[in-house]
Design a protein around this motif. Sequence first.
Motif, PDB file in Angstrom:
ATOM      1  N   GLU A  52      -7.076  -7.722 -11.154  1.00  0.00           N
ATOM      2  CA  GLU A  52      -6.849  -8.963 -10.538  1.00  0.00           C
ATOM      3  C   GLU A  52      -6.944 -10.390 -11.290  1.00  0.00           C
ATOM      4  O   GLU A  52      -6.165 -11.115 -11.458  1.00  0.00           O
ATOM      5  CB  GLU A  52      -7.938  -9.409  -9.157  1.00  0.00           C
ATOM      6  N   LYS A  53      -7.786 -10.160 -12.396  1.00  0.00           N
ATOM      7  CA  LYS A  53      -7.852 -11.198 -13.425  1.00  0.00           C
ATOM      8  C   LYS A  53      -6.507 -11.154 -14.253  1.00  0.00           C
ATOM      9  O   LYS A  53      -6.124 -12.336 -14.856  1.00  0.00           O
ATOM     10  CB  LYS A  53      -9.132 -10.976 -14.399  1.00  0.00           C
ATOM     11  N   ALA A  54      -6.006 -10.088 -14.497  1.00  0.00           N
ATOM     12  CA  ALA A  54      -4.859 -10.103 -15.244  1.00  0.00           C
ATOM     13  C   ALA A  54      -3.675 -10.168 -14.508  1.00  0.00           C
ATOM     14  O   ALA A  54      -2.350 -10.241 -15.079  1.00  0.00           O
ATOM     15  CB  ALA A  54      -4.748  -8.513 -15.592  1.00  0.00           C
ATOM     16  N   GLY A  55      -3.668 -10.655 -13.078  1.00  0.00           N
ATOM     17  CA  GLY A  55      -2.459 -11.003 -12.232  1.00  0.00           C
ATOM     18  C   GLY A  55      -1.973 -10.051 -11.462  1.00  0.00           C
ATOM     19  O   GLY A  55      -0.974 -10.349 -10.620  1.00  0.00           O
ATOM     20  N   TYR A  56      -2.367  -8.942 -11.360  1.00  0.00           N
ATOM     21  CA  TYR A  56      -1.842  -7.771 -10.663  1.00  0.00           C
ATOM     22  C   TYR A  56      -2.194  -7.992  -8.939  1.00  0.00           C
ATOM     23  O   TYR A  56      -3.203  -8.636  -8.747  1.00  0.00           O
ATOM     24  CB  TYR A  56      -2.359  -6.340 -10.851  1.00  0.00           C
ATOM     25  N   ILE A  57      -1.163  -7.529  -8.032  1.00  0.00           N
ATOM     26  CA  ILE A  57      -1.593  -7.477  -6.699  1.00  0.00           C
ATOM     27  C   ILE A  57      -2.343  -6.071  -6.582  1.00  0.00           C
ATOM     28  O   ILE A  57      -1.718  -5.068  -7.174  1.00  0.00           O
ATOM     29  CB  ILE A  57      -0.391  -7.442  -6.132  1.00  0.00           C
ATOM     30  N   THR A  58      -3.750  -6.087  -6.184  1.00  0.00           N
ATOM     31  CA  THR A  58      -4.196  -4.732  -6.113  1.00  0.00           C
ATOM     32  C   THR A  58      -4.340  -4.116  -4.625  1.00  0.00           C
ATOM     33  O   THR A  58      -4.494  -4.728  -3.840  1.00  0.00           O
ATOM     34  CB  THR A  58      -5.747  -4.938  -6.677  1.00  0.00           C
ATOM     35  N   ILE A  59      -4.266  -2.797  -4.796  1.00  0.00           N
ATOM     36  CA  ILE A  59      -4.452  -2.146  -3.280  1.00  0.00           C
ATOM     37  C   ILE A  59      -5.513  -0.895  -3.726  1.00  0.00           C
ATOM     38  O   ILE A  59      -5.336  -0.276  -4.743  1.00  0.00           O
ATOM     39  CB  ILE A  59      -3.001  -1.387  -3.019  1.00  0.00           C
ATOM     40  N   TYR A  60      -6.647  -1.060  -3.052  1.00  0.00           N
ATOM     41  CA  TYR A  60      -7.500   0.051  -3.365  1.00  0.00           C
ATOM     42  C   TYR A  60      -7.617   0.700  -2.046  1.00  0.00           C
ATOM     43  O   TYR A  60      -7.822   0.133  -0.865  1.00  0.00           O
ATOM     44  CB  TYR A  60      -8.782  -0.659  -3.493  1.00  0.00           C
ATOM     45  N   VAL A  61      -7.648   1.958  -2.197  1.00  0.00           N
ATOM     46  CA  VAL A  61      -7.851   3.067  -0.991  1.00  0.00           C
ATOM     47  C   VAL A  61      -8.827   4.134  -1.291  1.00  0.00           C
ATOM     48  O   VAL A  61      -8.605   4.892  -2.501  1.00  0.00           O
ATOM     49  CB  VAL A  61      -6.625   3.867  -0.689  1.00  0.00           C
ATOM     50  N   SER A  66     -11.870   8.260   4.323  1.00  0.00           N
ATOM     51  CA  SER A  66     -10.822   7.843   5.461  1.00  0.00           C
ATOM     52  C   SER A  66     -10.846   8.782   6.655  1.00  0.00           C
ATOM     53  O   SER A  66      -9.859   9.020   7.309  1.00  0.00           O
ATOM     54  CB  SER A  66      -9.254   8.060   4.749  1.00  0.00           C
ATOM     55  N   GLY A  67     -11.841   9.755   6.760  1.00  0.00           N
ATOM     56  CA  GLY A  67     -12.106  10.454   7.698  1.00  0.00           C
ATOM     57  C   GLY A  67     -11.013  11.519   8.110  1.00  0.00           C
ATOM     58  O   GLY A  67     -10.331  12.234   7.031  1.00  0.00           O
ATOM     59  N   GLU A  68     -10.163  11.757   9.272  1.00  0.00           N
ATOM     60  CA  GLU A  68      -9.197  12.837   9.456  1.00  0.00           C
ATOM     61  C   GLU A  68      -7.678  12.340   9.197  1.00  0.00           C
ATOM     62  O   GLU A  68      -6.905  12.887   9.405  1.00  0.00           O
ATOM     63  CB  GLU A  68      -9.349  13.406  11.027  1.00  0.00           C
ATOM     64  N   ASP A  69      -7.713  11.112   8.804  1.00  0.00           N
ATOM     65  CA  ASP A  69      -6.329  10.350   8.836  1.00  0.00           C
ATOM     66  C   ASP A  69      -6.188   9.428   7.636  1.00  0.00           C
ATOM     67  O   ASP A  69      -5.686   8.606   7.558  1.00  0.00           O
ATOM     68  CB  ASP A  69      -6.092   9.755   9.883  1.00  0.00           C
ATOM     69  N   LYS A  71      -3.718   9.550   5.496  1.00  0.00           N
ATOM     70  CA  LYS A  71      -2.170   9.231   5.147  1.00  0.00           C
ATOM     71  C   LYS A  71      -2.050   7.687   5.824  1.00  0.00           C
ATOM     72  O   LYS A  71      -1.350   7.052   5.432  1.00  0.00           O
ATOM     73  CB  LYS A  71      -1.370  10.186   5.971  1.00  0.00           C
ATOM     74  N   SER A  72      -2.760   7.598   6.916  1.00  0.00           N
ATOM     75  CA  SER A  72      -2.540   6.132   7.794  1.00  0.00           C
ATOM     76  C   SER A  72      -3.328   5.165   7.041  1.00  0.00           C
ATOM     77  O   SER A  72      -2.953   4.012   6.880  1.00  0.00           O
ATOM     78  CB  SER A  72      -2.970   6.256   9.251  1.00  0.00           C
ATOM     79  N   VAL A  73      -4.479   5.560   6.576  1.00  0.00           N
ATOM     80  CA  VAL A  73      -5.092   4.574   5.864  1.00  0.00           C
ATOM     81  C   VAL A  73      -4.406   4.025   4.628  1.00  0.00           C
ATOM     82  O   VAL A  73      -4.574   3.044   4.121  1.00  0.00           O
ATOM     83  CB  VAL A  73      -6.625   5.086   5.189  1.00  0.00           C
ATOM     84  N   LEU A  74      -3.851   5.092   3.840  1.00  0.00           N
ATOM     85  CA  LEU A  74      -2.971   4.652   2.686  1.00  0.00           C
ATOM     86  C   LEU A  74      -2.021   3.813   2.886  1.00  0.00           C
ATOM     87  O   LEU A  74      -1.689   2.946   2.166  1.00  0.00           O
ATOM     88  CB  LEU A  74      -2.472   6.118   1.933  1.00  0.00           C
ATOM     89  N   LEU A  75      -1.123   4.171   3.885  1.00  0.00           N
ATOM     90  CA  LEU A  75       0.231   3.349   4.691  1.00  0.00           C
ATOM     91  C   LEU A  75      -0.510   2.099   5.001  1.00  0.00           C
ATOM     92  O   LEU A  75       0.257   1.044   4.524  1.00  0.00           O
ATOM     93  CB  LEU A  75       0.626   4.326   5.706  1.00  0.00           C
ATOM     94  N   ASP A  76      -1.591   2.103   5.560  1.00  0.00           N
ATOM     95  CA  ASP A  76      -1.949   0.560   5.930  1.00  0.00           C
ATOM     96  C   ASP A  76      -2.165  -0.366   5.084  1.00  0.00           C
ATOM     97  O   ASP A  76      -1.907  -1.475   5.028  1.00  0.00           O
ATOM     98  CB  ASP A  76      -3.193   0.706   6.937  1.00  0.00           C
ATOM     99  N   ALA A  77      -3.003   0.514   3.908  1.00  0.00           N
ATOM    100  CA  ALA A  77      -3.473  -0.382   2.546  1.00  0.00           C
ATOM    101  C   ALA A  77      -2.198  -0.907   2.135  1.00  0.00           C
ATOM    102  O   ALA A  77      -2.068  -2.367   1.436  1.00  0.00           O
ATOM    103  CB  ALA A  77      -4.261   0.241   1.875  1.00  0.00           C
ATOM    104  N   ILE A  78      -0.915  -0.085   1.914  1.00  0.00           N
ATOM    105  CA  ILE A  78       0.006  -0.569   1.060  1.00  0.00           C
ATOM    106  C   ILE A  78       0.799  -1.811   2.136  1.00  0.00           C
ATOM    107  O   ILE A  78       1.352  -2.608   1.521  1.00  0.00           O
ATOM    108  CB  ILE A  78       1.100   0.714   1.031  1.00  0.00           C
ATOM    109  N   ARG A  79       0.982  -1.353   3.347  1.00  0.00           N
ATOM    110  CA  ARG A  79       1.291  -2.376   4.227  1.00  0.00           C
ATOM    111  C   ARG A  79       0.791  -3.739   4.132  1.00  0.00           C
ATOM    112  O   ARG A  79       1.682  -4.619   4.218  1.00  0.00           O
ATOM    113  CB  ARG A  79       1.428  -1.786   5.724  1.00  0.00           C
TER     114      ARG A  79
END
Length: 287
Positions: A52-61, A66-69, A71-79
């Motif tokens: 973030e200090k270097a100017g990146y847009i960051t996405i952490y997952v 994430s339990g049983e799903d 894929k949706s946790v990853l997609l929601d973070a990217i969204r």
Amino acid sequence: MAKDPWHYPQTALADQYLKTLAIGLSKSLVLFAQRRMGKTEFLRKDLLPAAEKAGYITIYVSLWESGEDPKSVLLDAIRKAAEGEGVIPGIWRRLGWPGSKGVRAHAGTIGAQASWEQGTAEASDRMLDLRQWMNTLAQKKNHTLLLVDEIQTLADEKRYGALVAALRSALDKHGDQIKAIFTGSSSEGLRWMFQKKKAPFFQFSHQIPFPQLGPEFVQHMLRAFANATQRQLNEAEAWQAFTDLALVPEHFRLMMANMVQSDSTDIAAALEEVKSAIQESADYPSK
């Protein structure tokens, strides 16, 4: 966010990984270490702030959480990174899920999960959404860094193969603008994802071992202990305890926490207590 006095900062290591990605020879990295070796804390408290200090847009997952799903946790973070909070994306409308702020992907319905696994139209729509979100991120002024903790959670080809393939395609297409760092604690799972010839991520990332912590970590913990308790611990004894705990930071932190709680400076006794707890946990039958 308040600074954690017990966190051992690895700022130089975070900067090293960012520089490796910036050079451009690798679009992504895979950091491997067994669980409890400090990967997640490093991502959250060192790499994420450095990016973030270097100017990146960051996405952490964290797929481990994430339990049983996952894929949706990853997609929601990217969204969320692409569209921002409060936007109602097409995927939620099509599946009948609320798209307001506060939605969590792991609250998905059984029907949505089934449609994904069976390869129905909804699953195809979700891949289109992923591509669009990645396109949106690639068009932003700042670069994006995607951090996925415990990536081997997606090693089930039947359930997640389409997602991994779509993610690989998007990262290939936008590799100059979107970088990725994955972590994993399963050597078998990582081999399937990155070394199997037919796997979507085959030869996509440069895999490197996450370095073990050394004496500097112990010294930092002893300083934190002294600041918290006004008591000094013997450094040689503490280092020996860390080696007896197989250089696992989480176990050493537990030992230190027990000593603070019990108002003790007896490293030997605290070490035996932690060893017993580890053994009991290992012996406890899984359900």
